[in-house]
Design a protein around this motif. Structure first.
Motif, PDB file in Angstrom:
ATOM      1  N   LEU A   1      41.727 -62.439 -20.003  1.00  0.00           N
ATOM      2  CA  LEU A   1      41.990 -62.276 -18.565  1.00  0.00           C
ATOM      3  C   LEU A   1      40.708 -62.654 -17.832  1.00  0.00           C
ATOM      4  CD1 LEU A   1      44.002 -61.077 -16.402  1.00  0.00           C
ATOM      5  CD2 LEU A   1      42.701 -58.959 -16.620  1.00  0.00           C
ATOM      6  N   ILE A   2      40.805 -63.657 -16.954  1.00  0.00           N
ATOM      7  CA  ILE A   2      39.572 -64.159 -16.318  1.00  0.00           C
ATOM      8  C   ILE A   2      39.483 -63.832 -14.836  1.00  0.00           C
ATOM      9  CG2 ILE A   2      39.132 -66.024 -17.956  1.00  0.00           C
ATOM     10  CD1 ILE A   2      40.486 -67.930 -15.901  1.00  0.00           C
ATOM     11  N   GLY A   3      40.555 -63.292 -14.244  1.00  0.00           N
ATOM     12  CA  GLY A   3      40.477 -62.972 -12.820  1.00  0.00           C
ATOM     13  C   GLY A   3      41.821 -62.685 -12.230  1.00  0.00           C
ATOM     14  N   GLY A   4      41.874 -62.601 -10.915  1.00  0.00           N
ATOM     15  CA  GLY A   4      43.130 -62.327 -10.248  1.00  0.00           C
ATOM     16  C   GLY A   4      42.926 -61.717  -8.889  1.00  0.00           C
ATOM     17  N   ASP A   5      43.973 -61.044  -8.421  1.00  0.00           N
ATOM     18  CA  ASP A   5      43.944 -60.450  -7.090  1.00  0.00           C
ATOM     19  C   ASP A   5      44.883 -59.256  -7.124  1.00  0.00           C
ATOM     20  OD1 ASP A   5      43.480 -60.064  -4.397  1.00  0.00           O
ATOM     21  OD2 ASP A   5      44.754 -61.707  -3.715  1.00  0.00           O
ATOM     22  N   THR A   6      44.438 -58.124  -6.566  1.00  0.00           N
ATOM     23  CA  THR A   6      45.362 -57.001  -6.414  1.00  0.00           C
ATOM     24  C   THR A   6      45.612 -56.770  -4.935  1.00  0.00           C
ATOM     25  OG1 THR A   6      43.484 -55.493  -6.575  1.00  0.00           O
ATOM     26  CG2 THR A   6      44.821 -55.769  -8.544  1.00  0.00           C
ATOM     27  N   THR A   7      46.882 -56.611  -4.590  1.00  0.00           N
ATOM     28  CA  THR A   7      47.255 -56.421  -3.185  1.00  0.00           C
ATOM     29  C   THR A   7      48.262 -55.285  -3.095  1.00  0.00           C
ATOM     30  OG1 THR A   7      48.891 -58.171  -3.537  1.00  0.00           O
ATOM     31  CG2 THR A   7      46.879 -58.789  -2.400  1.00  0.00           C
ATOM     32  N   ARG A   8      48.389 -54.732  -1.889  1.00  0.00           N
ATOM     33  CA  ARG A   8      49.362 -53.668  -1.654  1.00  0.00           C
ATOM     34  C   ARG A   8      50.673 -54.278  -1.185  1.00  0.00           C
ATOM     35  NH1 ARG A   8      48.850 -48.160  -0.918  1.00  0.00           N
ATOM     36  NH2 ARG A   8      46.589 -48.395  -1.088  1.00  0.00           N
ATOM     37  N   GLY A   9      51.787 -53.837  -1.763  1.00  0.00           N
ATOM     38  CA  GLY A   9      53.088 -54.352  -1.342  1.00  0.00           C
ATOM     39  C   GLY A   9      54.120 -54.047  -2.412  1.00  0.00           C
ATOM     40  N   PRO A  10      55.323 -54.608  -2.263  1.00  0.00           N
ATOM     41  CA  PRO A  10      56.370 -54.356  -3.264  1.00  0.00           C
ATOM     42  C   PRO A  10      55.958 -54.887  -4.636  1.00  0.00           C
ATOM     43  CG  PRO A  10      57.252 -55.428  -1.284  1.00  0.00           C
ATOM     44  CD  PRO A  10      55.774 -55.501  -1.179  1.00  0.00           C
ATOM     45  N   LEU A  11      56.220 -54.107  -5.680  1.00  0.00           N
ATOM     46  CA  LEU A  11      55.752 -54.419  -7.041  1.00  0.00           C
ATOM     47  C   LEU A  11      56.168 -55.821  -7.501  1.00  0.00           C
ATOM     48  CD1 LEU A  11      54.341 -53.512  -9.617  1.00  0.00           C
ATOM     49  CD2 LEU A  11      56.458 -52.408 -10.336  1.00  0.00           C
ATOM     50  N   THR A  12      55.172 -56.660  -7.716  1.00  0.00           N
ATOM     51  CA  THR A  12      55.369 -58.053  -8.132  1.00  0.00           C
ATOM     52  C   THR A  12      54.198 -58.431  -9.038  1.00  0.00           C
ATOM     53  OG1 THR A  12      56.226 -58.477  -5.905  1.00  0.00           O
ATOM     54  CG2 THR A  12      55.797 -60.397  -7.263  1.00  0.00           C
ATOM     55  N   VAL A  13      54.511 -59.100 -10.135  1.00  0.00           N
ATOM     56  CA  VAL A  13      53.468 -59.511 -11.074  1.00  0.00           C
ATOM     57  C   VAL A  13      53.548 -61.025 -11.250  1.00  0.00           C
ATOM     58  CG1 VAL A  13      52.489 -59.181 -13.371  1.00  0.00           C
ATOM     59  CG2 VAL A  13      53.876 -57.360 -12.341  1.00  0.00           C
ATOM     60  N   THR A  14      52.521 -61.732 -10.852  1.00  0.00           N
ATOM     61  CA  THR A  14      52.456 -63.178 -11.097  1.00  0.00           C
ATOM     62  C   THR A  14      51.297 -63.453 -12.042  1.00  0.00           C
ATOM     63  OG1 THR A  14      53.392 -63.821  -8.971  1.00  0.00           O
ATOM     64  CG2 THR A  14      52.026 -65.455 -10.078  1.00  0.00           C
ATOM     65  N   ILE A  15      51.600 -64.153 -13.108  1.00  0.00           N
ATOM     66  CA  ILE A  15      50.531 -64.555 -14.017  1.00  0.00           C
ATOM     67  C   ILE A  15      50.477 -66.077 -14.086  1.00  0.00           C
ATOM     68  CG2 ILE A  15      49.890 -64.645 -16.482  1.00  0.00           C
ATOM     69  CD1 ILE A  15      50.304 -61.681 -16.597  1.00  0.00           C
ATOM     70  N   THR A  16      49.265 -66.602 -13.992  1.00  0.00           N
ATOM     71  CA  THR A  16      49.035 -68.015 -14.258  1.00  0.00           C
ATOM     72  C   THR A  16      48.251 -68.084 -15.557  1.00  0.00           C
ATOM     73  OG1 THR A  16      49.023 -68.550 -11.920  1.00  0.00           O
ATOM     74  CG2 THR A  16      48.001 -70.150 -13.395  1.00  0.00           C
ATOM     75  N   ALA A  17      48.803 -68.805 -16.521  1.00  0.00           N
ATOM     76  CA  ALA A  17      48.137 -68.924 -17.817  1.00  0.00           C
ATOM     77  C   ALA A  17      47.695 -70.365 -18.000  1.00  0.00           C
ATOM     78  CB  ALA A  17      49.068 -68.509 -18.944  1.00  0.00           C
ATOM     79  N   GLN A  18      46.528 -70.521 -18.617  1.00  0.00           N
ATOM     80  CA  GLN A  18      45.990 -71.852 -18.881  1.00  0.00           C
ATOM     81  C   GLN A  18      45.779 -72.010 -20.379  1.00  0.00           C
ATOM     82  OE1 GLN A  18      42.728 -70.876 -16.235  1.00  0.00           O
ATOM     83  NE2 GLN A  18      43.166 -72.700 -15.039  1.00  0.00           N
TER      84      GLN A  18
ATOM     85  N   VAL B   1      50.889 -61.015   1.172  1.00  0.00           N
ATOM     86  CA  VAL B   1      52.126 -60.234   1.163  1.00  0.00           C
ATOM     87  C   VAL B   1      52.608 -60.035   2.606  1.00  0.00           C
ATOM     88  CG1 VAL B   1      53.161 -58.040   0.445  1.00  0.00           C
ATOM     89  CG2 VAL B   1      51.262 -58.998  -0.874  1.00  0.00           C
ATOM     90  N   ALA B   2      53.895 -60.269   2.846  1.00  0.00           N
ATOM     91  CA  ALA B   2      54.470 -60.048   4.181  1.00  0.00           C
ATOM     92  C   ALA B   2      54.290 -58.587   4.572  1.00  0.00           C
ATOM     93  CB  ALA B   2      55.949 -60.409   4.180  1.00  0.00           C
ATOM     94  N   GLY B   3      53.869 -58.355   5.808  1.00  0.00           N
ATOM     95  CA  GLY B   3      53.683 -56.991   6.284  1.00  0.00           C
ATOM     96  C   GLY B   3      52.295 -56.458   5.982  1.00  0.00           C
ATOM     97  N   VAL B   4      51.537 -57.179   5.170  1.00  0.00           N
ATOM     98  CA  VAL B   4      50.165 -56.766   4.853  1.00  0.00           C
ATOM     99  C   VAL B   4      49.180 -57.831   5.341  1.00  0.00           C
ATOM    100  CG1 VAL B   4      48.540 -56.112   3.025  1.00  0.00           C
ATOM    101  CG2 VAL B   4      50.957 -55.477   2.840  1.00  0.00           C
ATOM    102  N   HIS B   5      49.386 -59.058   4.887  1.00  0.00           N
ATOM    103  CA  HIS B   5      48.468 -60.140   5.245  1.00  0.00           C
ATOM    104  C   HIS B   5      48.977 -60.992   6.409  1.00  0.00           C
ATOM    105  CE1 HIS B   5      47.608 -59.110   1.035  1.00  0.00           C
ATOM    106  NE2 HIS B   5      46.365 -59.325   1.379  1.00  0.00           N
ATOM    107  N   PHE B   6      50.239 -60.854   6.721  1.00  0.00           N
ATOM    108  CA  PHE B   6      50.807 -61.541   7.885  1.00  0.00           C
ATOM    109  C   PHE B   6      52.060 -60.772   8.296  1.00  0.00           C
ATOM    110  CE2 PHE B   6      52.411 -63.506   4.006  1.00  0.00           C
ATOM    111  CZ  PHE B   6      53.784 -63.514   4.201  1.00  0.00           C
ATOM    112  N   ASP B   7      52.570 -61.073   9.495  1.00  0.00           N
ATOM    113  CA  ASP B   7      53.773 -60.352   9.936  1.00  0.00           C
ATOM    114  C   ASP B   7      54.859 -61.330  10.394  1.00  0.00           C
ATOM    115  OD1 ASP B   7      53.144 -61.185  12.497  1.00  0.00           O
ATOM    116  OD2 ASP B   7      52.196 -59.286  13.048  1.00  0.00           O
ATOM    117  N   ASP B   8      55.914 -60.780  10.954  1.00  0.00           N
ATOM    118  CA  ASP B   8      57.075 -61.590  11.369  1.00  0.00           C
ATOM    119  C   ASP B   8      56.721 -62.672  12.378  1.00  0.00           C
ATOM    120  OD1 ASP B   8      58.537 -59.940   9.819  1.00  0.00           O
ATOM    121  OD2 ASP B   8      59.415 -58.771  11.468  1.00  0.00           O
ATOM    122  N   THR B   9      55.627 -62.436  13.138  1.00  0.00           N
ATOM    123  CA  THR B   9      55.291 -63.403  14.182  1.00  0.00           C
ATOM    124  C   THR B   9      54.458 -64.564  13.645  1.00  0.00           C
ATOM    125  OG1 THR B   9      53.190 -62.357  14.794  1.00  0.00           O
ATOM    126  CG2 THR B   9      55.182 -61.467  15.825  1.00  0.00           C
TER     127      THR B   9
END
Lengths: 331, 331
Positions: free
Chosen positions: A117-134, B49-57
């Motif tokens: 695991l070399i990096g990534g981003d954690t954000t607040r919002g609905p649970l979603t997991v995106t992985i980019t593998a190289q 993420v919608a609602g966190v980093h940008f909104d409807d507008t």
């Protein structure tokens, strides 16, 4: 707004055993890695969304495992060696237990297949997991969907339909499958990407794809890209004991043809490379199974045989959907 | 479940002008690209993420632009040339007009900076955009956060606080900023990653980061990683006309120090490289501005000067938050 610094560093950096080719890992603006000389870089991305790809009952460890596995499966389908993983994790809240289990699942599979695991981003919002593998592959040797030739033998790497059957069972469609439940759920939650096989197929397979959306759908991509058709011998489809003991023969074929999420490889091999394939896969516990042949065709059609006889079932005919409806597989 | 095939191919493949180093782009299990010999690979990931980093507008075109821009800004901070982009797009529904505008925004910035969209995944779910961008840098020349040395001069690449001010205005905090609104909103929605500058700084800057979370927060990462402190001359902070005409001097300094989303670079340069920096940046429209100096310190502290005098304001003192509260900048 962004906080790459907190969650990722705390939960994901601590267990990290880093590959030598990672010059800068987690903790800077980006990761710096080194691709081997005379190798191409292969990049894949897959997202899993709560309520779509998994639900409340899915263990966090399984989500961590599977998010990596589906990406490594794509790398395997390209014949690539998996190297580096980036994780974009969106979470409604920082639930410590969930993060502990999720990161354990993610690290176990990364460690098993030797990727970092070399990096990534954690954000607040609905649970979603995106992985980019190289991954990397010797120059010009990546496997693709488009090289299948008429006369090629058609293979899959292992039993099909188990993950789909597991899903049906958890949705109470086949309560009689009780004795096999645990094994099937393992197949659904902890798929094994065919990483070693994928790399063995370089220079051997003419075309390759991983079966994520169902055999017919994914084989369809090979056929469309390669401008060929295929014939499948239904009785050669590899089926698990759990499958044959739970479903009727017809239901089992339909499930094996259409259910997704098994992450087996589907590939084609020219007649003169069959011996090489057998040698290369002799050491594998699960050997690839030949299920049919590539045919000359303009329309990417698939025809079927059962016990050596033509079996009148094609993707186009209305009866096909009907057949699937009977088998409860159109969900 | 997954449908990489439909949306991505339709909206994102059509306008595609692909780099020569993309051997296989959108449409297979993975993308295959070739890193130049004697170059390292740099990988960055950012999620919006919608609602966190940008909104409807927020216009869809701005979301497409910014999702790429924030990643290119991270690549710039590493001194890397941007090359390839993977897009993981989670959408509640396939809204054609939204997709058209989003993909236009994404393509415009990719084209401007010469990078190619090579793949991704589209899934159904709450609107979330994750981009993984890959760049390359001559071997061993990546810029990092950890090389700042006592005595280095501290620079930022352009005006700070505008994006934060724009956000305040849209939230009706400073209705008097009307005449500058359009320009500020552009800065918030269409940030310009400092791609050329980042590459010029290789071998010149000792440490570099992009200002995404606010100058003090991001400079803090340089200071912590490099185990040094810094002194900032408040009256040297570059401020836009919009900023100085909308806020009081104190408010403007607070905004410039703490507001995020400007995506300027913050970097340090040793005395003997200042001439080189001036030569290298002579052709740039926005020249970097020297705002202070790196100091010997164990605690990653920042001290401030105003008109040559010590200004008693440190990150640790309680008055600092107070100062920010007064300026309305703690949101």
């Amino acid at each position: 707004m962004r906080n790459e610094f907190s969650l990722i560093e705390y939960y994901f950096q601590q267990h990290q055993r880093t590959r030598d080719d990672v010059l800068i890992g987690i903790g800077d603006d980006g990761a710096v890695t080194r691709v081997q000389p005379q190798h191409d870089l292969v990049t894949v991305t897959d997202t899993m969304v709560a309520g779509v790809h998994f639900d409340d009952t899915t263990p966090a460890r399984a989500i961590g495992h599977k998010a990596v596995a589906v990406n490594l499966s794509d790398l395997a389908a390209m014949g690539a060696e998996p190297c580096w993983i980036s994780l974009a994790l969106t979470l409604p809240e920082a639930d410590e237990q969930w993060l502990q289990e999720f990161s354990a699942g993610l690290h176990e599979i990364c460690q098993y297949y030797g990727c970092s695991l070399i990096g990534g981003d954690t954000t607040r919002g609905p649970l979603t997991v995106t992985i980019t593998a190289q991954g990397q592959v010797p120059e010009g040797q990546a496997l693709t969907r488009k090289g299948a030739m008429p006369g090629d033998w058609l293979y899959v790497s292992g039993p099909l339909g188990d993950a789909g059957l597991a899903l049906d069972i958890t949705q109470q469609r086949y309560p009689e499958a009780g004795p096999h439940l645990q094994k099937l759920i393992e197949r659904l939650h902890y798929p094994s990407p065919r990483v070693a096989l994928g790399q063995s197929l370089r220079g051997v397979a003419n075309a390759c794809i991983d079966v994520s959306d169902g055999l017919l759908a994914d084989l369809g991509h090979i056929l469309t890209s390669s401008q060929v058709g295929a014939e499948i011998e239904l009785d050669k489809l590899p089926l698990s004991l759990a499958m044959t003991e739970t479903l009727s023969q017809q239901q089992a074929y339909a499930k094996a043809l259409t259910a997704g999420d098994d992450y087996e490889l589907c590939f084609t091999v020219a007649e003169h490379h069959r011996g090489k394939l057998e040698t290369l896969t002799a050491h594998l516990k699960n050997k690839p199974v030949c299920i049919g042949r590539i045919k000359k065709s303009q329309q990417a059609t698939v025809s079927f045989k059962l016990e050596g006889e033509d079996y009148p079932l094609t993707l186009e005919q209305p009866g096909f959907n009907h057949f699937l409806d009977d088998a409860g597989a159109t969900s």
